[in-house]
Design a protein around this motif. Sequence first.
Motif, short mmCIF file in Angstrom:
data_model
loop_
_atom_site.label_atom_id
_atom_site.label_comp_id
_atom_site.label_asym_id
_atom_site.label_seq_id
_atom_site.Cartn_x
_atom_site.Cartn_y
_atom_site.Cartn_z
N HIS A 1 0.89 -1.18 0.00
CA HIS A 1 0.00 0.00 0.00
C HIS A 1 0.92 1.21 0.00
CE1 HIS A 1 -3.32 2.31 2.39
NE2 HIS A 1 -2.33 3.14 2.19
N ILE A 2 0.84 2.03 -1.02
CA ILE A 2 1.71 3.21 -1.07
C ILE A 2 0.92 4.43 -0.64
CG2 ILE A 2 3.19 4.66 -2.51
CD1 ILE A 2 3.84 2.24 -4.17
N HIS A 3 1.42 5.07 0.41
CA HIS A 3 0.72 6.18 1.05
C HIS A 3 1.41 7.48 0.66
CE1 HIS A 3 -2.39 6.58 4.12
NE2 HIS A 3 -1.78 7.68 4.52
N ARG A 4 0.61 8.43 0.30
CA ARG A 4 1.21 9.71 -0.08
C ARG A 4 0.26 10.86 0.28
NH1 ARG A 4 4.88 12.48 -2.25
NH2 ARG A 4 4.39 14.17 -3.69
N LEU A 5 0.80 11.86 0.96
CA LEU A 5 0.03 13.06 1.32
C LEU A 5 -1.31 12.71 1.98
CD1 LEU A 5 0.69 15.27 -1.84
CD2 LEU A 5 1.98 15.18 0.29
N GLY A 6 -1.25 11.80 2.92
CA GLY A 6 -2.44 11.54 3.73
C GLY A 6 -3.44 10.58 3.12
N ARG A 7 -3.14 10.00 1.96
CA ARG A 7 -4.10 9.06 1.38
C ARG A 7 -3.40 7.93 0.65
NH1 ARG A 7 -7.35 12.18 -3.05
NH2 ARG A 7 -7.88 13.53 -1.29
N ARG A 8 -4.18 6.89 0.30
CA ARG A 8 -3.61 5.78 -0.43
C ARG A 8 -3.44 6.18 -1.88
NH1 ARG A 8 -6.74 0.10 -0.51
NH2 ARG A 8 -8.23 1.28 -1.76
#
Lengths: 314, 271, 271, 357, 357
Positions: B233-240
């Motif tokens: 799961h790649i998370h970026r700037l507070g979301r998936r």
Amino acid sequence: DSACLITKTDTNPFFVKMKEGAQAKASELGIELKSYAGRIDGDHESQVSAIEACIADGAKGILITASDTKAIVDSVQAARDAGLLVIALDTPLDPVDAADATFATDNFKAGELIGQWARATMGDAAAEARIALLDLAISQPSVDVLRDQGFLQGFGVELGDPEKWGDETDPRIVGHEVTSGNEEGGLKAMETLLAKDSDINLVYTINEPAAAGAYEALKAVGRENDVLIVSVDGGCPGVQNVAEGVIGATSQQYPLDMAARGIEAIAAFAKDGTKPAPTEGKDFVDTGVQLVTDKPAEGVESIDSARGAELCWG
Amino acid sequence: MDQKGIGMNANTSAEPLLKARGLVKRYGKVTALDHCDFDLMPGEILAVIGDNGAGKSSLIKALSGAVQPDEGEITLEGRPVRFASPLDARGHGIECVYQTLAMSPALSIADNMFMGRELRKPGIMGQWFRKLDRPAMEKFAREKLTELGLMTIQNINQAVETLSGGQRQGVAVARAAAFGSKVVILDEPTAALGVKESRRVLELIRDVRSRGIPIILISHNMPHVFEVADRIHIHRLGRRLCVIRPDDYSMSDAVAFMTGAKVPDEVATAA
Amino acid sequence: MDQKGIGMNANTSAEPLLKARGLVKRYGKVTALDHCDFDLMPGEILAVIGDNGAGKSSLIKALSGAVQPDEGEITLEGRPVRFASPLDARGHGIECVYQTLAMSPALSIADNMFMGRELRKPGIMGQWFRKLDRPAMEKFAREKLTELGLMTIQNINQAVETLSGGQRQGVAVARAAAFGSKVVILDEPTAALGVKESRRVLELIRDVRSRGIPIILISHNMPHVFEVADRIHIHRLGRRLCVIRPDDYSMSDAVAFMTGAKVPDEVATAA
Amino acid sequence: MSSDTKTATSYEEGLQGASDKVAEFHEQKTALKRLQHWLHMTPSAVPMIVLVAAIIVFGLLSPNFFKAVTLSTILQQIAIVGILGCAQSLVVLTAGIDLSVGAIAVFSSVLMGQFTFRYGIPAPLAIALGLAAGTAMGFANGWLVARIKLPPFIVTLGTWQIILAANYIYSANETIRSSAIAAEAPALQFWGYSIQPGGVKILYAVFLMVALVAILAYVLRHTAWGRHVYAVGDDPEAAELAGVRTRRVLIQVYALAGLFCAIAGWVMIGRFGSVSPSASTGQLGNIQSITAVVIGGISLFGGRGSIVGMFFGALIVGVFEMGLKMVGTDPQWTFFLIGLLIILAVAVDQWIRKASA
Amino acid sequence: MSSDTKTATSYEEGLQGASDKVAEFHEQKTALKRLQHWLHMTPSAVPMIVLVAAIIVFGLLSPNFFKAVTLSTILQQIAIVGILGCAQSLVVLTAGIDLSVGAIAVFSSVLMGQFTFRYGIPAPLAIALGLAAGTAMGFANGWLVARIKLPPFIVTLGTWQIILAANYIYSANETIRSSAIAAEAPALQFWGYSIQPGGVKILYAVFLMVALVAILAYVLRHTAWGRHVYAVGDDPEAAELAGVRTRRVLIQVYALAGLFCAIAGWVMIGRFGSVSPSASTGQLGNIQSITAVVIGGISLFGGRGSIVGMFFGALIVGVFEMGLKMVGTDPQWTFFLIGLLIILAVAVDQWIRKASA
Ligand SMILES: Nc1ncnc2c1ncn2[C@@H]1O[C@H](COP(=O)(O)OP(=O)(O)OP(=O)(O)O)[C@@H](O)[C@H]1O
Ligand SMILES: Nc1ncnc2c1ncn2[C@@H]1O[C@H](COP(=O)(O)OP(=O)(O)OP(=O)(O)O)[C@@H](O)[C@H]1O
Ligand SMILES: O[C@@H]1[C@H](O)[C@H](O)CO[C@H]1O
Ligand SMILES: [Mg+2]
Ligand SMILES: [Mg+2]
């Protein structure tokens, strides 16, 4: 032989002097005196442990100014059962005969005297008096109640329950405030009551330090000359304040005398088991109370501040 | 906008064991989770990767009851759940190692491992006098630590505050692995661990999965992630941002996605 | 027993900048340092590796004044020194990032970076009224963080407690790098950092060295260690086992040494 | 892509055959070191030693001190502080502080007395109601601390004043006399009865105190709840994350403390005979119990210390007060010396801990 | 061997072109939210609002309340607590507590008085000596806390008793009368003088208090030393590692607190006219100042809060006491209501903070 002196606190000059009187007499009679005191006024528990310590220590007698006159009775009984002579000083126990003897000021009378004096001094204006009462503590210990109620009775205010202050309905009363019996408390209480009603013209105070504090507050608003302050104690600073016009009148009591007579009684008891007898017509030995004022009022017996200074204890 | 996992070849039909939709968590001005979705499939090792401050810890805190999300919903085995506390989540079989470890420094290793689920003596002493079964707890704790190879710990009754950083982390991981029954969540479990100890943790993760329990692993260690994860799961700037399989993408790709150097195809087309 | 560094081809003639001999530190029953030796050469990057609990942090705490060793001596530039406190060590130009980071959670990033060496306003305000020069401190702090690529920090006046674990570590590293004048010590600086942020720290380490300042780097990340270190101090059971050069040995060898799987030749013969 | 995976961690081959040896260190085991270590492991030993030393010194100074009567008197004098100390210890272990302990004790005793005498409720029921009331006051403290998240100091500073004022208002400052209680409701004075083995009087209250200390020591050491109390005091956030219902534990702790205070109130009736709303315990009970707790080595930051230490702390203060009285020290000098004692006792404790660390 | 090095971190190629974008979040900026945020950022605003609300309520309830005289009386009544509160704030910010503030103030005032009247030292010198003595007492506290590492609560609990006992013993409980001071050593009463703009009396003591609060606010906020005080309270170990001389800062804080207490002692002479060893500040000054500090929002765990908040805290208590008395409540009820106020004020504060978080 040894004796114990147990006072309410040892920070109030009254008890400091009492201790000095006892100590002087004890040295004179060759008695070893150990003194105990509560931490705060009303500290009953410390007095109980002090009595226990005296019993354990094998003292011959105890002089006690009880913080809680009813509650101390059991402990006093235990001491008497252990063969000690117990004398109540300054404050009678409840019931009075719980102690072997009592040497005391009549605190109600002390209050009554200043009340009567204030009424006589104010004359007709007494009907419109604005009265501030500066009491001791919210726990209302017995001296606090006796003096306050004595004063009100002497002044002609109808009492509610004479066992407590603060329940009177007379409109002349501006309010009651507590002072802890010191200058700081007296000042703050006076300031507060003045804010409530700036026309106050009669101030009752539980003791002379409170009176001195009240005077400072009055002086600050420039009313020190047109307000009557009355108090109780008759310590040397208090009598001097009477002479200087800070206090109008004060009821003088005699703690040195009480203590000295108490030590003598214990010495006598240790020698041959005799116990002191009460003043005629009273259930205690009244060590007397006298009104000290430089403005004597008609119908109220008093002595002047010069005489008061000779008799004073601080 | 609904973020879709991409590259989900297997398990697509299966229902996620733990699912979250539209989670939002704000801390004052900062929005740590911004309508974030999440899916954990039964029996899988799911890695969560992302930059520092991307919101990974916030996500798993929301999943484990440590914080309450401002918006969004979570379902466990298809049923909507709201965890009021970590204990609550634990009651549902979700066990978590937090980044801050959540240990009581002055208490012993054994006390810490059994915190909140202490063993009581059998018989009257336990039932009536609620007496703890210390020998049993200590034995268990010692076994679990030995499994992790944390033998430099000299005394199981040592206070946790006297352990080295890595030793502490080992204790926390051992606790979660020992007790997780439905989901085990590990927030950077090997961050402070040595080579040997890290290896043990990875083995342990595989062990846990082999017991059929799915694992969420947050880690900045790409080789580790690519070695053990089934999905990432790649998370970026507070979301998936997306979900990838390690076999379909290289580590470089994953790093490029999570740092924003590249945009995954599906997201690019969707946007 | 005198532990000798092995594989010290270069710099053998040069005097170590920071040297320790026979350091002992006991915590109650535990002996964290057991007659440990240490050498840091001028201008080098020295990595310190070892198992969890081997005593690495204890060693650098002794070197930076955070703990007082029970025995042993330390020399800086050939002169014996005793650091009574971290401030003392800092006065000698030794700057340290501790594993626990040493930040005041309620204070801002800028306050933390300048703790103990605050800038005062020029002129009367600073001299007489000792007024802090906040704008200058904030500007400096922002620059240093930007160098590290910690741009997810939204506000330089944010309290440190509101930062993510990695962000916090970044601030601590930035502080040490900015102020170290003789030696910079980093205790697992990248443990909580992401891939991007770790890379920046490694670059920063090289930067610092290129300013001629030697660095002590404690890390469990072998690739990082082998990438940047000039020499590697291998710590085992509270003492220096050996010192190797990354070019002479493989990572596998290093791991084998530090975990006790193999014994380095020189030590074997010496013993 | 798995190729780089393999390579990435290939250096871990080095792990093959890694040693599992535990570090072994040689330690000098001098007698002093061993003593220090023992002291360190047994935190309540330090106050115990101070206590024994104090007893010996006073025994030498005052011929009457070393009598059974004196020692039993000391025990009876600390009974109330000891029980309040139990309440205080619980709260302090959670990193809180309870300034209202004395006020709760006094008000509970007043309630027991007034229920019996004002409303004619049978004494045992009145006692039960008094205990319940004390628990409720403690619960209120706990609720404010745990739910509204107010600092314990401020909560109990407030409730201290509130309860004390309520106490004066409700009782109208009236003392209930000992003789009346003895005649009509002797159950109120239960803890004032005594056994007299060999002529030495020991109050039931003393046994009660010892029993409460023992029970609490057991609960704190050997039950899960006890461990949770420590965990909450140590690091509440960590405890919460680790699965402790911190708020519930906190509320229970304060409520239990309230119950202990009410028990102390009941004991006060037995010990003093009468029921007095102006008992100075209301004013001083908090400081006295905190003194016992701290001299006993319980950390005010929570999570560290033992109830047995508190017991020794109370005893130390009791021995000092009695000893100084028997030596005949002036009360102000007694206060002065007790102040010194507080600092010294803790300093010695600190010194031993440091030396052995 | 560098081959595996390269491979090991080869995935970092992915970093090429990494975005430097900062997360941007949309926030709803309702007026309420903005207010909450402002409150959150301005911690002393909360007590200020409570204060203003209290003044308005009492103004409505009591016709005399809203007069300049009443308000100036309140200010002069809190002057001493306000100065003691400065001392207390400093100590509390370092996660300590000072129970001896009142005792130091009283003893210092007694020393100033006795030096003048017993030994005939000129008043200004006696004042200087008194200030030095207060500083020395604070220094002793600080030394015990910082060097011997004793808990502040226990140190100051001990010194409170020691100083107060020393005060009674030294002074023999003798009061120095106001008229004597006015005649012979008016400098002692300096802070009791006043200006009277438009007939409203304002004591010098009030100006002094405001000045001290302002200076301290500046020092804490805008100097390195101030930041160090916060850091020491926040996490002393971290502060030490970060290069703060924690022990020195602690000693300075306690010594400075002692100086402030001695100043309060001097002010006491001005305000009460006389010098009395049994002034109730000795017993109650600590609780009063702590109340002001906590109502003002300074955390008892250290490191958080502002001195201006303390000032408002003292004002709130002053306004409540005066207001309740003017509304005519019985002293016992006043006591009761002040207890409630303490809890309520802090609860409101907590609530606002929570809502805005
Ligand atoms: N208690 C808090 N108060 C305020 N802001 C917070 C809090 N906790 C987290 N944040 C903020 O929320 C954002 C996400 O933090 P989070 O800890 O979830 O990141 P992360 O992805 O776990 O980072 P890392 O890899 O560094 O652990 C960060 O910007 C952080 O500053
Ligand atoms: N304050 C302390 N009290 C007691 N024991 C301690 C203390 N600090 C460290 N130790 C012990 O000393 C040993 C060495 O600890 P240290 O922190 O130096 O290890 P380390 O090599 O840094 O480990 P890691 O890689 O896990 O950080 C450990 O066994 C640890 O438990
Ligand atoms: O009776 C005494 C004295 O009269 C003193 O003035 C105050 O305390 C009272 O208890
Ligand atoms: Mg995180
Ligand atoms: Mg370490």
